[in-house]
Design an enzyme around this catalytic site. Structure first.
Site, PDB file in Angstrom:
ATOM      1  CE  LYS A  82      29.353  -6.590  52.383  1.00 32.06           C
ATOM      2  NZ  LYS A  82      28.108  -5.881  52.731  1.00 32.06           N
ATOM      3  NE  ARG A  96      25.921 -11.972  52.091  1.00 31.94           N
ATOM      4  CZ  ARG A  96      26.354 -11.155  51.132  1.00 31.94           C
ATOM      5  NH1 ARG A  96      27.411 -11.457  50.425  1.00 31.94           N
ATOM      6  NH2 ARG A  96      25.709 -10.028  50.895  1.00 31.94           N
ATOM      7  NE  ARG A 155      22.835  -5.252  44.427  1.00 36.77           N
ATOM      8  CZ  ARG A 155      23.703  -5.590  45.379  1.00 36.77           C
ATOM      9  NH1 ARG A 155      24.907  -5.053  45.407  1.00 36.77           N
ATOM     10  NH2 ARG A 155      23.372  -6.458  46.310  1.00 36.77           N
ATOM     11  NE  ARG A 172      20.688  -7.588  49.923  1.00 34.64           N
ATOM     12  CZ  ARG A 172      21.100  -6.441  49.383  1.00 34.64           C
ATOM     13  NH1 ARG A 172      20.228  -5.560  48.930  1.00 34.64           N
ATOM     14  NH2 ARG A 172      22.370  -6.179  49.291  1.00 34.64           N
TER      15      ARG A 172
END
Ligand code: ADP
Ligand code: AMP
Length: 216
Positions: A13, A88, A160, A171
């Site tokens: 994305k 989301r 990250r 996730r």
């Protein structure tokens, strides 16, 4: 053009958003980037978001909706925008519809990047981001010209914290439970455009540009 880009973590994305924002001259509004910026600056919002982000969980809806509402109120969003990583949850999507209706606006298209799970883990774990400007790279699929350094600004590339494999797996679970239902939500509204995100960065970008230009 007012767009939403959705897809599981690691789908691409952010990578495609950078291209779309430039190509169609619209601001790229990434809630993840807003949280990371706040975290870097040590703001109360950043501290709060960290509690959730580091565990691979979603920041509460009210918090996210409030920051997006403020961001959409800014002048540059009058000409359109690309929302990345928001909404989301169905509750966030309903809230977004309300915010936009109040502003006399609506979403034009929702781009959905579809990628198989095994590919997602490899993409997210191999992701590196510039500590200074946030640009995204991948150790194999989009490596910088000088190892460990950003091509755009020379900043150091880091992994990250939430891209460690166990957090990525969490996730993806959260995505399947809470975010995937948005595919039906937007499909029923006739807004969804799905892409085969399993291809290379350029090929996925070409699919997106072709689809958007057809609908402009
Ligand atoms: P998201 O914003 O959906 O979490 P990113 O755009 O940050 O995903 O992409 C995740 C990782 O995968 C990054 O390291 C990026 O360079 C890489 N990537 C993105 N799209 C592709 C693709 N089509 N093929 C291979 N790697 C990709
Ligand atoms: P991203 O950069 O989009 O991968 O987002 C990183 C993290 O920020 C997510 O795992 C969440 O913890 C948080 N986050 C970003 N956007 C949202 C959102 N719309 N709702 C809840 N949490 C979010």
């Amino acid at each position: 053009m007012r767009l939403v880009i959705m897809g599981p973590p690691g789908a691409g994305k952010g990578t495609q958003s950078a291209m779309i924002a430039q190509r169609f001259s619209i601001p790229h509004v990434s809630t993840g980037d807003i949280f990371r910026k706040n975290l870097k600056e040590g703001t109360p919002l950043g501290m709060k978001a960290k509690e959730y982000m580091s565990k691979g969980l979603l920041v509460p809806d009210e918090t996210v909706v409030a920051i997006v509402k403020d961001r959409l109120d800014e002048k540059d969003c009058k000409k359109g925008f690309l929302l990345d990583g928001f909404p989301r949850t169905v509750a966030q999507a309903v809230a977004l519809d309300g915010v936009l209706t109040d502003m006399d606006m609506s979403i034009d298209h929702v781009l959905n990047i579809d990628v198989p799970k095994e590919v997602l883990i490899e993409r997210a774990v191999g992701r590196r981001v510039c500590k200074a400007c946030g640009a995204t790279y991948h150790v194999m699929y989009n490596s910088p010209s000088r190892e460990g350094l950003c091509d755009s600004c020379g900043g150091a590339l880091i992994q990250r914290e939430d891209d460690r494999e166990e957090t990525v797996v969490k996730r993806i679970e959260v995505y399947l439970e809470q975010t995937k239902p948005l595919i039906d939500y937007y499909s029923e509204k006739g807004l969804l455009i799905s892409m085969d995100g399993g291809q290379g960065i350029k090929e996925v970008g070409d699919q997106i540009v072709k689809a958007l230009e057809k609908r402009q």
